[in-house]
Write a protein that holds these residues in place. Structure first.
Motif, PDB file in Angstrom:
ATOM      1  N   THR A 284     -17.279  10.116   3.862  1.00 35.50           N
ATOM      2  CA  THR A 284     -16.300   9.065   3.569  1.00 35.50           C
ATOM      3  C   THR A 284     -14.858   9.579   3.689  1.00 35.50           C
ATOM      4  O   THR A 284     -13.926   8.778   3.764  1.00 35.50           O
ATOM      5  CB  THR A 284     -16.542   8.489   2.161  1.00 35.50           C
ATOM      6  N   ALA A 285     -14.676  10.895   3.734  1.00 38.31           N
ATOM      7  CA  ALA A 285     -13.402  11.530   4.106  1.00 38.31           C
ATOM      8  C   ALA A 285     -12.182  11.007   3.334  1.00 38.31           C
ATOM      9  O   ALA A 285     -11.097  10.907   3.891  1.00 38.31           O
ATOM     10  CB  ALA A 285     -13.158  11.366   5.613  1.00 38.31           C
ATOM     11  N   GLY A 286     -12.378  10.629   2.071  1.00 43.76           N
ATOM     12  CA  GLY A 286     -11.241  10.177   1.261  1.00 43.76           C
ATOM     13  C   GLY A 286     -11.238   8.684   0.999  1.00 43.76           C
ATOM     14  O   GLY A 286     -10.386   8.184   0.265  1.00 43.76           O
ATOM     15  N   GLU A 287     -12.190   7.955   1.571  1.00 42.41           N
ATOM     16  CA  GLU A 287     -12.166   6.493   1.419  1.00 42.41           C
ATOM     17  C   GLU A 287     -12.458   6.051  -0.021  1.00 42.41           C
ATOM     18  O   GLU A 287     -11.883   5.076  -0.500  1.00 42.41           O
ATOM     19  CB  GLU A 287     -13.161   5.843   2.392  1.00 42.41           C
ATOM     20  N   SER A 290      -9.201   6.843  -1.892  1.00 44.77           N
ATOM     21  CA  SER A 290      -8.160   5.928  -1.439  1.00 44.77           C
ATOM     22  C   SER A 290      -8.387   4.529  -2.006  1.00 44.77           C
ATOM     23  O   SER A 290      -7.439   3.817  -2.359  1.00 44.77           O
ATOM     24  CB  SER A 290      -8.168   5.886   0.087  1.00 44.77           C
ATOM     25  N   PRO A 303      -6.985  12.111 -11.445  1.00 43.06           N
ATOM     26  CA  PRO A 303      -6.001  13.142 -11.110  1.00 43.06           C
ATOM     27  C   PRO A 303      -5.937  13.446  -9.613  1.00 43.06           C
ATOM     28  O   PRO A 303      -4.912  13.923  -9.120  1.00 43.06           O
ATOM     29  CB  PRO A 303      -6.515  14.369 -11.866  1.00 43.06           C
ATOM     30  N   ARG A 398     -19.633   4.045   6.039  1.00 41.94           N
ATOM     31  CA  ARG A 398     -18.702   4.666   5.103  1.00 41.94           C
ATOM     32  C   ARG A 398     -18.324   3.692   3.986  1.00 41.94           C
ATOM     33  O   ARG A 398     -18.307   4.045   2.803  1.00 41.94           O
ATOM     34  CB  ARG A 398     -17.453   5.145   5.847  1.00 41.94           C
TER      35      ARG A 398
ATOM     36  N   THR B 284      -0.886   8.279  -1.327  1.00 40.67           N
ATOM     37  CA  THR B 284      -1.853   7.668  -0.415  1.00 40.67           C
ATOM     38  C   THR B 284      -3.298   7.947  -0.832  1.00 40.67           C
ATOM     39  O   THR B 284      -4.223   7.289  -0.346  1.00 40.67           O
ATOM     40  CB  THR B 284      -1.617   8.165   1.022  1.00 40.67           C
ATOM     41  N   ALA B 285      -3.498   8.916  -1.724  1.00 44.73           N
ATOM     42  CA  ALA B 285      -4.779   9.127  -2.417  1.00 44.73           C
ATOM     43  C   ALA B 285      -5.989   9.237  -1.493  1.00 44.73           C
ATOM     44  O   ALA B 285      -7.082   8.812  -1.858  1.00 44.73           O
ATOM     45  CB  ALA B 285      -5.012   8.028  -3.458  1.00 44.73           C
ATOM     46  N   GLY B 286      -5.795   9.781  -0.299  1.00 42.06           N
ATOM     47  CA  GLY B 286      -6.931   9.958   0.610  1.00 42.06           C
ATOM     48  C   GLY B 286      -6.919   9.010   1.790  1.00 42.06           C
ATOM     49  O   GLY B 286      -7.770   9.113   2.678  1.00 42.06           O
ATOM     50  N   GLU B 287      -5.955   8.094   1.836  1.00 40.87           N
ATOM     51  CA  GLU B 287      -5.961   7.095   2.911  1.00 40.87           C
ATOM     52  C   GLU B 287      -5.665   7.717   4.284  1.00 40.87           C
ATOM     53  O   GLU B 287      -6.228   7.282   5.293  1.00 40.87           O
ATOM     54  CB  GLU B 287      -4.957   5.975   2.603  1.00 40.87           C
ATOM     55  N   SER B 290      -8.940   9.517   5.180  1.00 37.24           N
ATOM     56  CA  SER B 290      -9.968   8.518   5.449  1.00 37.24           C
ATOM     57  C   SER B 290      -9.731   7.843   6.800  1.00 37.24           C
ATOM     58  O   SER B 290     -10.667   7.537   7.534  1.00 37.24           O
ATOM     59  CB  SER B 290      -9.948   7.480   4.333  1.00 37.24           C
ATOM     60  N   TYR B 309      -3.292  13.487  -6.708  1.00 36.26           N
ATOM     61  CA  TYR B 309      -2.627  12.292  -7.201  1.00 36.26           C
ATOM     62  C   TYR B 309      -1.752  12.624  -8.416  1.00 36.26           C
ATOM     63  O   TYR B 309      -0.582  12.299  -8.458  1.00 36.26           O
ATOM     64  CB  TYR B 309      -3.702  11.258  -7.561  1.00 36.26           C
ATOM     65  N   ALA B 310      -2.326  13.325  -9.374  1.00 36.85           N
ATOM     66  CA  ALA B 310      -1.574  13.706 -10.574  1.00 36.85           C
ATOM     67  C   ALA B 310      -0.859  15.041 -10.348  1.00 36.85           C
ATOM     68  O   ALA B 310      -1.264  15.846  -9.513  1.00 36.85           O
ATOM     69  CB  ALA B 310      -2.533  13.832 -11.764  1.00 36.85           C
ATOM     70  N   PRO B 361       3.432  -0.582  -8.445  1.00 26.25           N
ATOM     71  CA  PRO B 361       4.622  -1.419  -8.576  1.00 26.25           C
ATOM     72  C   PRO B 361       5.746  -0.780  -9.418  1.00 26.25           C
ATOM     73  O   PRO B 361       6.886  -1.158  -9.265  1.00 26.25           O
ATOM     74  CB  PRO B 361       4.086  -2.692  -9.253  1.00 26.25           C
ATOM     75  N   ARG B 394       2.128  -2.416  -2.926  1.00 26.18           N
ATOM     76  CA  ARG B 394       1.527  -1.080  -3.050  1.00 26.18           C
ATOM     77  C   ARG B 394       0.692  -0.739  -1.807  1.00 26.18           C
ATOM     78  O   ARG B 394       0.809   0.358  -1.253  1.00 26.18           O
ATOM     79  CB  ARG B 394       0.644  -1.104  -4.311  1.00 26.18           C
ATOM     80  N   ARG B 398       1.580   2.276   1.016  1.00 20.58           N
ATOM     81  CA  ARG B 398       0.629   3.348   1.320  1.00 20.58           C
ATOM     82  C   ARG B 398       0.261   3.343   2.810  1.00 20.58           C
ATOM     83  O   ARG B 398       0.248   4.386   3.459  1.00 20.58           O
ATOM     84  CB  ARG B 398      -0.629   3.213   0.453  1.00 20.58           C
TER      85      ARG B 398
END
Lengths: 417, 417
Positions: A284-287, A290, A303, A398, B284-287, B290, B309-310, B361, B394, B398
């Motif tokens: 899933t490579a971060g999906e 994300s 975190p 995914r 972007t937390a993995g976007e 992904s 993220y943190a 936001p 948001r 991203r």
């Protein structure tokens, strides 16, 4: 009381712009208790527009048209409808004042075609355009003939006019005592055909509320719609039907509402229960991360985590022993459990999900695309794993993996009371 | 040759879902040289569908219907059209095999209603559904009667069937001597109004090829369409216009084709140039990972990476010194550079991108939503960073961050000759 909706515009006929107006108008009419049976769409052509309006008036009580009220020579709706009805176009003073003020403010010249936007059907109720210049009109026809509602084409003008001007005018004209109230139930893990089979008798005998199923990508929704004279009565009807549905398929029901999602439900529960989470993702490579990262407020419980796409990342970032990768393979129960537990420990979270499998299009370690192991680690418990077989494209596999992981969490974490 | 388009489905009639199919079909028909004068939309109701189809057949040469081919009892299109035409429904063997395989793979029971999806109009050409189960049909009527094209409702099934199955069938049936050949140019980083202003005279005087611009989410495309009798002549016309356009706005042109994406272009270049990459993502937390992970073959260049993220994950996973976070803040040039360089070193890749900023936001460290630092590390070079200010939700912020990072890579990595 039956209405139909006509959208006018060559750019939407040719598909260069998607018509979102008709859907918006249909929802607003439903909310006002007015049923819609047909939508039509024509280009900026007076003959074809005349034909479509004539037909609509022959079979409906109200015809709602959006588009063609502007200042250009393509804008023919008012002129065409006025001709068809045999009424004149007259100038609306308030609209004309607004147009004059606009041109005075911007310093641009007021060309004659801009004055056209202040014209409306004689004998109709003019509808104020709070975000633009073209005035709308609600025309109540004599005798049994169909009434006409004329709205501008740009959604930014049409939507406020429909909601704040047209709907109150329609309610007053038709004295609608019955209101429609909807509730959307959202399901994951059950197909539309299976869901509607389990609810077959309810759907067969639906009256009030009505039940409509809709298959979306990777989920199914049910829309319950109650027709009542008061909102308390509507809530009672919807509550009763919801309870009946939950008895049969409540296990798959993850939430309510038009804008909800499985990720939203899971993140809210994590926040409510003060549970932190991380992830270790291969196919899933971060999906997954994300997806939960898209929910506002997730920073309280998330975190960060790991994308371990290659074997070497599984080893270097998470410390998965090489012997597990060699003996069990990366698409295995052992690897899924190690990925979940090691990522959880590294970030000291309460929970961790892991994803390892074959996204395709090629097979991996002799296993076909769609073979996916999900791992779940919980603080103070032995990690678990489960094997799934998904069909579809690389993207489907995914996304389905992520949603199945989220659903595992939903079933694990109780909703707040 | 005149066609019209009918969309079927109660959920679109009620406005719960916006009909995007009719616009897509209209564009594809235009590409095949077939004019469209009307769109209509009806609910899942056999009587009203019959009426609409009858009328369409009375005034058009081809009627295209999307929706109502699925397995539920709301899905009435095939049955209704078969009844109207006086032909039977017969089972398509290939479709039935696909249905059986799907249920065998997923282990779910094959209910009788699922078999309905393999039925098509007797005497018609069945159209393969590459992403779903309901088979389509192109029915050529005898004499002067209107032909029928039946397509599934879900856009993910309808679109590939229309493009890859139906359009070739229509071209063959109607022997279009003048062929329309299209080329799609894809741009990132320039708005539609700016692009069309720069190309104003070309668009004004367009004849052959024609030029149509479309603003998509976060990108703009131009479709050049040449009308010729041979494909070599078409390619020459398209090449000439492409060269003229590139002279003016080539800097923003990232690729070609309907199914292309910035991620696809970048991953292909990484593969071609044997350059490996990782990422370190905060907002972007993995976007980003992904997105590149969605491209087949990416495993050759992407081992994995970090979601930090943190602040604590930035420290624990990447070793960002606490003094940088304390002195510069996490939304800073220094943090973006450290994230990129440290992730690159940890996974020993040629390149690394980092993303740190305010997705919203709420604001963060006194900086408003949309403030984003991107970092870029390259082996053997000092890391770089750049500051962006994005508008929107948001999700917009991203996605825009990820695309801007990808565009940075595209400008850095030359295309293979």
């Amino acid at each position: 009381m039956q209405a139909e909706i006509i959208a006018v515009g060559t750019e939407i006929l040719l598909g260069q712009v998607v018509d979102t107006n008709s859907a918006f108008i249909a929802r607003e009419l439903a909310g006002a208790g007015i049923e819609v049976y047909y939508h039509s769409l024509v280009g900026d052509n007076a003959d074809r527009l005349t034909g479509v309006v004539k037909q609509a008036r022959s079979r409906s009580d109200l015809v709602v048209i959006s588009g063609g009220l502007g200042p250009t020579k393509d804008d023919l709706t008012k002129q065409t409808v006025a001709h068809l009805l045999g009424v004149k176009l007259v100038e609306n003073e308030a609209a004309m004042t607004k147009i004059k003020n606009h041109f005075a403010t911007t310093g641009k010249p007021l060309t004659p075609n801009n004055r056209l936007q202040a014209l409306y059907l004689a004998g109709s109720q003019p509808l104020k355009n709070s975000t633009g210049m073209a005035v709308g009109a609600f025309y109540q026809a004599p005798d049994d003939e169909a009434d006409m509602l004329l709205l501008p084409g740009p959604p930014s003008e049409m939507q406020p006019m429909m909601t704040h001007e047209a709907v109150p005018a329609l309610r007053a004209a038709y004295q609608r005592h019955e209101y429609l109230t909807s509730r959307v139930l959202r399901f994951f893990g059950i197909g539309e055909s299976q869901l509607t089979t389990k609810l077959g008798d309810l759907i067969e005998h639906q009256t009030n509320p009505t039940i409509a199923s809709y298959a979306k990508r990777n989920e199914v929704t049910l829309r319950l719609t109650a027709s009542t004279t008061g909102s308390a009565e509507a809530q009672t009807l919807l509550d009763q039907m919801t309870a009946t549905i939950k008895e049969r398929v409540g296990d798959y029901l993850y939430g309510y509402g038009d804008d909800n999602s499985l990720a939203n439900v899971v993140v809210q529960r994590l926040i409510d229960q003060h549970l932190t989470i991380t992830g270790a993702e291969s196919l899933t490579a971060g999906e997954f991360q994300s997806t939960i990262g898209s929910i506002p407020g997730v920073s309280a419980v998330f975190p960060g985590g790991f994308v371990t796409y290659a074997n070497r990342a599984k080893h270097d970032l998470l410390g998965i022993p090489q012997r597990i990768i060699d003996n069990d393979g990366v698409v295995s129960e052992a690897t899924a459990k190690e990925m979940a537990e090691r990522s959880r420990k590294l970030l000291d979270t309460d929970l961790a999900l892991s994803f390892t499998g074959v996204a395709g299009p090629d097979s991996l370690e002799g296993q076909p695309a769609g073979t996916v192991w999900l791992g779940l680690a919980q603080r103070g418990q032995a990690p678990q794993a489960k094997l799934m077989h998904f069909a579809g494209t690389r993207g489907d596999i995914r996304m389905r993996s992520v949603l199945t992981g989220l659903d595992w969490l939903r079933r694990l974490i109780p909703a707040a009371k």
